[in-house]
Design an enzyme around this catalytic site. Structure first.
Site, short mmCIF file in Angstrom:
data_model
loop_
_atom_site.label_atom_id
_atom_site.label_comp_id
_atom_site.label_asym_id
_atom_site.label_seq_id
_atom_site.Cartn_x
_atom_site.Cartn_y
_atom_site.Cartn_z
N GLU A 7 -8.02 -6.23 19.12
CA GLU A 7 -7.88 -4.96 18.41
C GLU A 7 -6.45 -4.46 18.52
O GLU A 7 -5.72 -4.87 19.40
CB GLU A 7 -8.79 -3.90 19.07
CG GLU A 7 -10.11 -3.77 18.40
CD GLU A 7 -10.89 -2.57 18.91
OE1 GLU A 7 -11.98 -2.39 18.41
OE2 GLU A 7 -10.40 -1.83 19.79
N HIS B 23 -3.66 -1.27 18.97
CA HIS B 23 -3.42 0.10 19.40
C HIS B 23 -1.95 0.41 19.12
O HIS B 23 -1.21 0.85 20.00
CB HIS B 23 -3.80 0.31 20.86
CG HIS B 23 -4.63 1.52 21.07
ND1 HIS B 23 -4.50 2.38 22.11
CD2 HIS B 23 -5.64 2.05 20.31
CE1 HIS B 23 -5.38 3.37 22.01
NE2 HIS B 23 -6.08 3.19 20.92
N HIS C 25 -9.17 3.71 9.68
CA HIS C 25 -9.35 3.02 10.96
C HIS C 25 -10.83 2.73 11.23
O HIS C 25 -11.18 1.67 11.71
CB HIS C 25 -8.76 3.89 12.07
CG HIS C 25 -8.77 3.25 13.40
ND1 HIS C 25 -7.82 2.34 13.79
CD2 HIS C 25 -9.61 3.38 14.46
CE1 HIS C 25 -8.07 1.94 15.02
NE2 HIS C 25 -9.16 2.55 15.45
#
Lengths: 265, 762
Positions: free
Chosen positions: B113, B115, B64
């Site tokens: 991004e 999540h 990550h």
């Protein structure tokens, strides 16, 4: 003159006029807009005052002075996160003491408008009766809402006709207005229901109430956001008169011109 | 508890202790490191790491944080950028977010991004903190966040677990974003069983700033102070980046819920205002948000991007939970925290702004000229590393990849649909289907009004926000992806995603300028997934070059798989465009009676991978053919039409084809139209079913005022772009009347279109 995107209220002391409109006959009227930590629609309320022709002044929750403003708007948002109960902490802000005192003096008292979270703060401060609980479907709701002006005699509604309908954005999580029947009857009987939802009650509010006033009519609170229906191109898609223009609705502007014109007299 | 007492309690593993006890076993595998990676840490240090050092390396070298499997491919985004593409680029890939010049001294920063993993484990907090994290990236560039968008992908709409995820994720995004005062102006909601155990929660944020306000994450100037401010550090999110985001889900393992962070949007809202005031007062030299890997990341990145070293006393960190060990403090992903570098002269001014906003802060240490990142615990050295080895010189893998053998079979399996007996019913079925239905049950839970600058939001093609109130200067953003296209052909799928986002932005009237991407894939340790990834990056980089729009930043999310089953490769592509004046934006619905309706582009028999094929349970063949030069011409036409006032409405055609396009345009303002398909069918050699349901690219539908028809046609002819008049706006009849085929009352269409999500989730 417009405020820049990065404008934030200063700490204490005299506040600069955040925005005014040199050409407006109403620009002598100063309307304060309070910022609490967690206020969100404060800059939008400042813009609405300017578009209505007035001068707006940023007020900081921690201050002890109202800066000689002629009226006050408590804007929308989630002051202090609304983690306890919407508006429950904000009512104790130093500036709220000043507002409560100035707004309580009868017909000549300071005009105060509470929008959404501001309405919640006003009920917590006991300037307005009742309370707000979670919407009946438990969701945050954002939609263009139709309202009827039930009382065009307040400081904040005098530019509308009695019974006029408006389309104004509604956006909240805790927007269900509740009060006991005695209070509701009193509000109805004294003409203090200022706005009522039409074409569907969005959140379960008692008697479709969207906004109310105090007995003197200087303090008004409403859940929908008139400051988001003041500028063509950035409002709801329609107005109550039925025109459909992309984000063209400006039905909320009258709330701000009402107080400015009343104060100019 | 005093630091001394805490230190004794933890029996702190100091650097001296590590040197004295070389044989001591450390839990590197539990922290997600591979054996060779652990050996490399020992080589770098010339000794075994301390517990704290191990914590730092394990999180910073996670997939990550380090992009170790994707880096070798992602280089193409830089390598394939031409000088011309860099014209508007103020900050490129590598910083917290890219920054693009939009003129008049204004700049925009934006990034998307993922999540994903946290949102599956704990939907509300996972999705909420996804918004929080991307917003902090935007703030740390020096910008005021002005809008968010959320591309979401869920499993099958009727799967029992889907409602849990939809409710939690939508409420989390709303709960956090609404409380920050950020309008949510677009995104996607897609349902497909491939995302059942791996929903995709991507979050995009946009911020605006003046050129001179750009802030970068570096710690320069020996003697400058390092400060941590915002929320206190707690035990939440420990190992979020390493053990949660960088591994596949496995039913046999315990729930990873404690690795999910918990959000406090109020703290973040205050942090936004407080940071903007810091920037305005020019009291910070460098700033970095704390996201994945928390203090480990912030200290090592700031130090490594600066010109020296850093010295930090870790006991100065304000804690929510005094029992945290140094390693836990270094790894915690508690939200709403920022780290800044402040000159000694500005310390008092910094503290005054913190006090005004009642934000807690603690001075952790200072920038040094040693080139080392030294972290002490109560005066005892527990970390002594070269920060570059932590932040930038992690392992890089060129993982093996190969084209899946099954792909030939899939691509050969063309869709041969039976013609639906009733096209009217087919349109209704399409428009009520989970992917094509109205998404307002979701988007009505998001505030799209706050800040007063939203000029377009869903369901229009792109979200549009005004940046400058004086001039109307503004930006448009759209995000798109099609996992099915990418499954059939990952190279083309990536190019198609870019083309659609580019087309959407141009359809709104904005000039496309820059790209951000969130690449969602399965496990990189599977060579077939790795091939999909490599092909995607190659396709996206090539297409960016052809369209002349650079990638400015983004995110890679790997290990989106449960057991051995990976998601479809899903490259979510966001395109940012600029408006000289948002007043000329084009909405996606027609309004005026008698306006001519034109279809731009040509239609071929391209139903493979389409929504219609999906409804028939088929996935095979090749995605629609892409002609990027046609996309460029179409975009130029749409932008010109907006500029010269030639059209009143425009909508791009993509998933669901012309059937979806016409339906959505009619429903936008509840205004009907009469449509004729015969000429189109004759010109393109197709039947009415294909005309309605094919997903051929480089197409858009526009409505043209009568007075502009000649000009409009002349312009399309001059650009040699095919266009055909297919109908007329009809305000009298509240219906979509496709002459010779069906008449569909708008009420009925709306009921089908808007009923689906409430039926499943309300």
């Amino acid at each position: 003159m417009t405020i820049s995107n990065n404008e934030t209220p200063l700490i204490g002391g005299p506040q600069p006029v955040a925005s005014n409109n040199e050409d407006s006959p109403l620009n002598g009227v100063k309307v304060g807009v309070v910022t609490f930590p967690g206020s969100l629609d404060d800059r939008d309320a400042v813009r609405a005052v300017r578009l209505a022709g007035g001068s707006a002044v940023h007020l900081w929750h921690g201050d002890h002075s109202l800066q000689d403003v002629d009226a006050v708007i408590i804007p929308g948002g989630f002051s202090y996160g609304d983690y306890l109960r919407a508006g429950a902490i904000s009512r104790f802000a130093p500036l709220m003491e000043q507002i409560t005192a100035a707004a309580s003096g009868g017909a000549d008292a300071l005009p105060v408008l509470g929008i959404c979270n501001g309405f919640q703060v006003l009920t917590e401060a006991h300037l307005l009766p009742g309370s707000m609980i979670k919407n009946n479907d438990l969701h945050f709701i954002c939609r263009d809402q139709r309202l009827r002006v039930e009382n065009a005699d307040t400081f904040w509604t005098s530019e509308y006709a009695q019974g006029e309908e408006l389309v104004i954005p509604l956006k909240n999580q805790d927007g269900q207005f509740v009060a006991d029947n005695y209070t509701l009857d009193e509000l109805e009987g004294e003409g203090r229901v200022v706005f009522r939802y039409v074409d569907g009650n969005p959140n379960g509010s008692r008697r479709d109430i969207a906004g109310i006033s105090n007995a003197a009519g200087n303090v008004v609170g409403l859940m929908p956001h008139p400051e988001h229906a003041v500028e063509a191109g950035f409002g709801p898609d329609s107005s109550a008169r039925g025109e459909v223009e992309v984000r063209g609705g400006t039905d909320g502007l009258g709330i701000f011109t009402s107080v400015l014109k009343k104060l100019v007299g | 508890m005093t630091a001394e007492a805490t230190s004794k309690k933890f029996n702190i593993d100091t650097v001296a202790n590590a040197e004295a006890t070389p044989g001591q076993a450390l839990p590197w595998a539990e922290l997600g490191l591979k054996e060779n990676e652990y050996q490399r840490v020992e080589e770098i240090l010339g000794r075994r790491p301390t517990g704290a050092e191990l914590a730092m390396y394990s999180v910073m070298w996670s997939e990550h944080c380090s992009y170790k499997s994707s880096k070798v491919h992602l280089r193409q985004f830089g390598d394939k950028v031409t000088e011309a593409m860099k014209e508007h680029l103020l900050v490129g890939i590598g910083e917290n977010a890219g920054v693009v010049d939009i003129g008049d001294g204004w700049a925009v920063t934006f990034k998307v991004e993922s999540h994903n993993h946290p949102s599956f484990v704990e939907p509300y907090q996972g999705a909420a903190t996804g918004v929080g994290g991307i917003v902090r990236d935007i703030i740390s560039m020096g910008a005021r966040p002005v809008a968010v968008m959320d591309p979401l992908r869920f499993g099958a709409i009727d799967h029992p677990d889907t409602a849990r995820l939809v409710h939690g994720i939508v409420a989390g995004i709303g709960g956090y974003g609404n409380s920050l005062g950020l309008p949510n102006i677009g995104g996607e909601v897609v349902f497909d069983s491939v995302y059942q155990g791996n929903p995709l929660v991507n979050a995009l944020a946009v911020g605006v700033l003046r050129h001179e306000d750009i802030r970068l994450a570096n710690a320069s100037g020996a003697g400058n102070k390092v400060v941590l401010f915002g929320a206190r550090t707690g035990g939440d999110g420990i190992g979020g980046a390493s053990v949660l985001a960088s591994e596949s889900f496995d039913d046999a393992k315990p729930s990873k819920r404690p690795a999910v962070q918990v959000g406090d949007p109020f703290a973040e809202k205050v942090l936004i205002e407080c940071c903007l005031e810091l920037f305005k007062a020019s009291v910070v030299e460098g700033i970095q948000d704390l996201g994945a890997a928390g203090i480990s990341c912030a200290t090592s990145e700031l130090a490594s991007n600066g010109d020296g070293g850093m010295h930090v006393e870790l006991t100065n960190v304000l804690l929510r939970d005094p029992s945290l060990t140094p390693g836990e403090i270094l790894m915690s992903e508690s939200q709403e925290r920022m780290m800044a570098v402040v000159t000694p002269e500005n310390v008092a001014a910094f503290e005054a702004i913190m006090d005004k906003w009642a934000v807690e802060y603690s001075w952790l240490g200072e920038v040094t000229g040693t080139g080392r990142l030294i972290i002490e615990w109560d005066g005892e050295k527990i970390v002594d590393v070269d920060p570059r080895t932590v932040a930038h010189e992690g392992p890089v893998y060129d993982r093996p990849y190969h084209r899946p053998e099954w792909l030939d079979g899939v691509q050969a399996d063309r869709f041969a649909p039976e013609q639906p007996a009733d096209l009217r019913e087919a349109v209704l079925e399409l428009m009520a289907s989970p992917n094509m239905c109205a998404k307002n049950w979701v988007t009505d839970q998001y505030d799209r009004y706050v800040q007063g600058n939203t000029a377009l939001a869903m369901p229009d093609d792109a979200g549009v926000v005004r940046v400058d109130e004086e001039t109307g200067l503004g930006v448009a953003i759209s995000t798109d992806a099609n996992g099915r296209y990418s499954y059939l052909n990952p190279y083309e799928g990536a190019r198609l995603a870019l083309a659609e986002a580019y087309r959407n932005v141009a359809t709104s009237g904005a000039e496309p300028l820059a790209v951000t991407d969130c690449l969602n894939f399965g496990s990189p340790e599977d060579p077939e997934v790795m091939w999909q990834f490599a092909e995607t990056v190659r396709g996206l980089a090539d297409a960016c070059q052809e369209l002349g729009v650079p990638v400015t930043g983004g995110n890679v999310s790997l290990y989106n798989q449960t057991g051995g089953v990976a998601i479809h490769p899903t490259p979510v592509v966001g395109v940012l465009g600029v408006f000289d004046d948002v007043a000329r934006r084009t909405p996606s619905g027609w309004r005026e009676d008698g306006q001519a309706i034109y279809l731009l582009g040509t239609t071929a028999d391209e139903l493979d991978g389409s929504e219609w094929a999906n409804l028939r349970g088929h996935l095979g063949g090749q995605p629609p053919a892409l002609d990027l030069s046609a996309e460029k011409t179409l975009a130029a036409i749409l932008v010109n039409c907006s500029r010269d006032g030639m059209i009143d409405a425009a909508h791009d055609l993509s998933e669901g084809g012309l059937a979806a396009g016409l339906s959505e345009m009619a429903l936008r303002f509840g205004v009907g139209a009469r449509i004729g398909l015969d000429e189109l069918c004759e010109r393109d050699g197709i039947d009415a079913f294909t005309a309605l349901f094919s997903e051929s690219q480089a197409r858009a539908v526009v409505s043209v005022p009568r007075s502009e028809e000649v000009r409009f046609n002349d312009m399309c002819t001059a650009r040699n772009f095919p266009t055909i008049r297919i109908g007329v706006v009809d305000t009298e009849n509240q219906a979509l009347d496709v002459q010779g085929y069906f008449n569909l009352p708008l009420d009925q269409l709306r009921e089908a279109h808007e009923g689906t999500l409430p039926k499943h989730f309300a």
